[in-house]
Write an enzyme that holds these catalytic residues in place. Structure first.
Site, PDB file in Angstrom:
ATOM      1  N   TYR A  78      -5.560  10.810   4.512  1.00 51.95           N
ATOM      2  CA  TYR A  78      -4.173  11.099   4.096  1.00 51.95           C
ATOM      3  C   TYR A  78      -4.125  11.932   2.814  1.00 51.95           C
ATOM      4  O   TYR A  78      -5.167  12.410   2.341  1.00 51.95           O
ATOM      5  CB  TYR A  78      -3.388   9.784   4.006  1.00 51.95           C
ATOM      6  N   GLN A 118       0.843  -1.197   0.000  1.00 50.60           N
ATOM      7  CA  GLN A 118       0.000   0.000   0.000  1.00 50.60           C
ATOM      8  C   GLN A 118       0.880   1.250   0.000  1.00 50.60           C
ATOM      9  O   GLN A 118       1.700   1.443   0.895  1.00 50.60           O
ATOM     10  CB  GLN A 118      -0.934   0.035   1.215  1.00 50.60           C
ATOM     11  N   ARG A 153      -7.606   2.512  -2.919  1.00 52.99           N
ATOM     12  CA  ARG A 153      -8.536   2.489  -1.784  1.00 52.99           C
ATOM     13  C   ARG A 153      -9.128   3.871  -1.535  1.00 52.99           C
ATOM     14  O   ARG A 153      -8.392   4.855  -1.516  1.00 52.99           O
ATOM     15  CB  ARG A 153      -7.804   2.025  -0.523  1.00 52.99           C
ATOM     16  N   GLY A 196      -9.332  -6.933   8.607  1.00 56.58           N
ATOM     17  CA  GLY A 196      -8.331  -6.206   9.363  1.00 56.58           C
ATOM     18  C   GLY A 196      -7.986  -6.931  10.646  1.00 56.58           C
ATOM     19  O   GLY A 196      -7.177  -7.869  10.683  1.00 56.58           O
ATOM     20  N   ARG A 197      -8.657  -6.515  11.709  1.00 49.68           N
ATOM     21  CA  ARG A 197      -8.243  -6.973  13.041  1.00 49.68           C
ATOM     22  C   ARG A 197      -8.414  -8.470  13.275  1.00 49.68           C
ATOM     23  O   ARG A 197      -7.610  -9.068  14.001  1.00 49.68           O
ATOM     24  CB  ARG A 197      -8.965  -6.141  14.104  1.00 49.68           C
TER      25      ARG A 197
END
Ligand SMILES: Cc1cc2nc3c(=O)[nH]c(=O)nc-3n(C[C@H](O)[C@H](O)[C@H](O)COP(=O)(O)O)c2cc1C
Length: 359
Positions: free
Chosen positions: A182, A101, A229, A315-316
């Site tokens: 970002y 990424q 993304r 993800g987690r």
């Protein structure tokens, strides 16, 4: 429990044959070496999770300006390429595929955390007013410096170079990070982008930078190795993209333009606007990946079942369960996540989560 049947169907992603519809979502872990090379345990961490098939790495800066957090990896110097090559090899040996990424943080940064200690850059000189963790503890993100039009071209060049470097390291592709507050997302958000040139002001102008980055990366390494993304309306990093209609207008235009590039996938961090998500599906010609923060175990297949997504990145669950694929397939219990070790160094909470076999 809702069936996960659709998750176990194979899928062809560009040139990659995937055995199922899960993937590893990108997750920052702050364990890189001070020179920006992936840490000693990165190859082990990612290869432990290679059964996810598509392994998307933590956000990785395309330049020194692109770094925001402590100890995040880069992919712009020769030593970064050598470091990521070890990760790519290890993941490939376990049958996985690696997408790095590319994350430029823009104003979500602090000079204490970057190798050159310079003022962060952004679309406009507007502080994100966020707390940034530094070696001396939390500090406020400073007012960034507005990028000139010429510097915007330089940043696009950094993305191009980083993408080429990722491929040189043996990665299967890159994911352009245009989400989560970002730099690319900052260009899309009116409260962070108050430019009066061709990169600000209108829906088309605010989307221009993201589209130019995507075009440059796809031209450099191939559209079939370039994913992107987005996270429409995600207010992370102090961003405000306006009301529902404003968000829809911005992202319908952006995704419509990106769709023309035939990128290998669109990765959506979905906040709940199903009308918008469906509109992406209608125009997007290739794969759609959808994550939803905090999705429960029995909701993993929901967006695939609804025809809105092809792949459900985790993800987690995957962070805390290296063998998450096996655990979901066999309906086994899951390890709990240890939030205290998410961003700390070392093996604990990184490579030492047990598999079913270990337990
Ligand atoms: C520790 C941690 C680090 C993350 N870092 C990134 C990142 O570098 N890039 C990114 O796009 N998303 C990042 N995310 C968001 C995840 O990719 C994912 O979208 C989110 O965790 C929701 O999925 P989950 O509920 O399955 O965890 C991060 C999430 C976590 C928990």
């Amino acid at each position: 429990m809702t069936s996960l049947d659709s998750v176990w169907q194979p899928f062809t992603l560009g040139g990659i044959e995937l055995a199922h519809r899960l993937a590893l979502a990108p997750m920052t872990r702050n364990r890189a070496n001070p020179d920006g090379t992936p840490g000693e345990l990165a190859a082990e961490y990612y290869s432990q999770r290679a059964s996810l098939g598509l392994v998307i790495t933590e956000g990785t800066q395309p330049s020194a300006d692109g770094q925001g957090y402590l100890n995040t990896p880069g992919i712009y110097a020769p030593e970064h390429v050598a470091g990521w090559a070890k990760v790519a090899d290890a993941v490939h040996q376990q049958g996985g595929h690696l997408f790095i990424q590319l994350m430029h943080v823009g104003r979500i940064s602090h000079p204490d955390n970057t190798p050159h200690h310079r003022q962060p850059v952004a679309p406009s000189a507007i502080s994100a007013e966020q707390e940034m963790f530094t070696a001396e503890g939390p500090k406020k993100t400073p007012v960034p410096r507005e990028l000139s039009a010429a510097e915007i071209q330089d940043v696009i060049g950094e993305f191009r170079h980083a993408a080429a470097s990722a491929i040189a390291a043996g990665a299967d592709g890159v994911e352009i990070h245009a989400a989560n507050g970002y730099l690319l997302h900052q260009f899309l958000a009116p409260n962070a982008n108050q430019r009066s040139d061709e990169y600000g002001g209108s829906v088309e102008n605010r989307a221009r930078f993201v589209i130019e980055v995507a075009k440059a990366v796809a031209e450099e390494i191939g559209a079939d190795r370039t994913g992107i993304r987005i996270s429409p309306a995600f207010p992370l990093g102090g961003l405000d993209e306006g009301d529902t209609e404003a968000v829809r207008a911005q992202y319908r235009y952006l995704v419509g333009e990106l769709a023309k590039l035939n990128l290998v996938y669109l990765h959506v961090h979905h906040l709940g606007d199903y009308e918008l998500l469906s509109s992406f599906r209608e125009v997007w010609p290739t794969a759609v990946l959808v994550v939803r923060y905090g999705r429960e175990r029995d909701g993993i297949a929901a967006d695939i079942d609804a025809g809105l997504a092809d792949i459900a990145p985790l993800g987690r669950f995957a962070l805390a369960n290296p063998d998450i694929v096996e655990r979901l397939r066999t309906d086994a219990p899951l390890n709990d996540l240890d939030p205290a070790t998410l961003y700390t160094g070392g093996a604990h909470g990184y490579t030492d989560y047990p598999t079913l076999t270990d337990a």
